[in-house]
Design an enzyme around this catalytic site. Structure first.
Site, mmCIF file in Angstrom:
data_model
loop_
_atom_site.group_PDB
_atom_site.id
_atom_site.type_symbol
_atom_site.label_atom_id
_atom_site.label_comp_id
_atom_site.label_asym_id
_atom_site.label_seq_id
_atom_site.Cartn_x
_atom_site.Cartn_y
_atom_site.Cartn_z
ATOM 1 N N LEU A 14 -54.792 38.225 11.577
ATOM 2 C CA LEU A 14 -54.696 38.353 13.038
ATOM 3 C C LEU A 14 -55.932 39.076 13.569
ATOM 4 C CD1 LEU A 14 -50.939 39.108 13.749
ATOM 5 C CD2 LEU A 14 -52.296 37.217 14.622
ATOM 6 N N HIS A 15 -57.053 38.385 13.546
ATOM 7 C CA HIS A 15 -58.312 38.937 14.020
ATOM 8 C C HIS A 15 -58.926 37.976 15.027
ATOM 9 C CE1 HIS A 15 -58.176 42.079 11.036
ATOM 10 N NE2 HIS A 15 -57.846 41.162 10.143
ATOM 11 N N ALA A 16 -59.622 38.510 15.994
ATOM 12 C CA ALA A 16 -60.373 37.777 17.006
ATOM 13 C C ALA A 16 -59.603 36.594 17.587
ATOM 14 C CB ALA A 16 -61.724 37.359 16.458
#
Length: 93
Positions: A14-16
């Protein structure tokens, strides 16, 4: 309280971009909900900074929860989004 436990389907976690997709979906769901790592403290699912701060990795289990009315359907949609690692918001969100 309704909750869904799912594994993060995005390889990068769950990044960018995945976090942005998730937060938009959580906001569009119209019910307050939280997200947490399986053994962590819950944070506001509609907050980009809070979601990024989780540091959830691909394949890691997360917990989506809400005690709002209508939460079951919203949690189901968000769980599908996260577990399948969708690149776009599904039309049902």
């Amino acid at each position: 309280m309704a909750e869904r436990r799912v594994n993060v389907g995005w390889a990068e976690g769950l990044h960018a971009r995945p976090a942005s997709i998730f937060v938009r979906a959580a906001t569009a769901a119209g019910v307050p909900m939280t997200i947490a790592k399986a053994d962590g403290n819950p944070v506001n699912a509609a907050s980009m900074l809070a979601v990024l701060g989780l540091g959830a990795q691909g394949g890691e289990e997360i917990v989506l929860a809400s005690d709002a009315e209508g939460a079951d359907a919203a949690l189901d949609r968000l769980a599908k989004l996260v577990s399948e690692g969708l690149d776009e918001l599904p039309e049902t969100v």
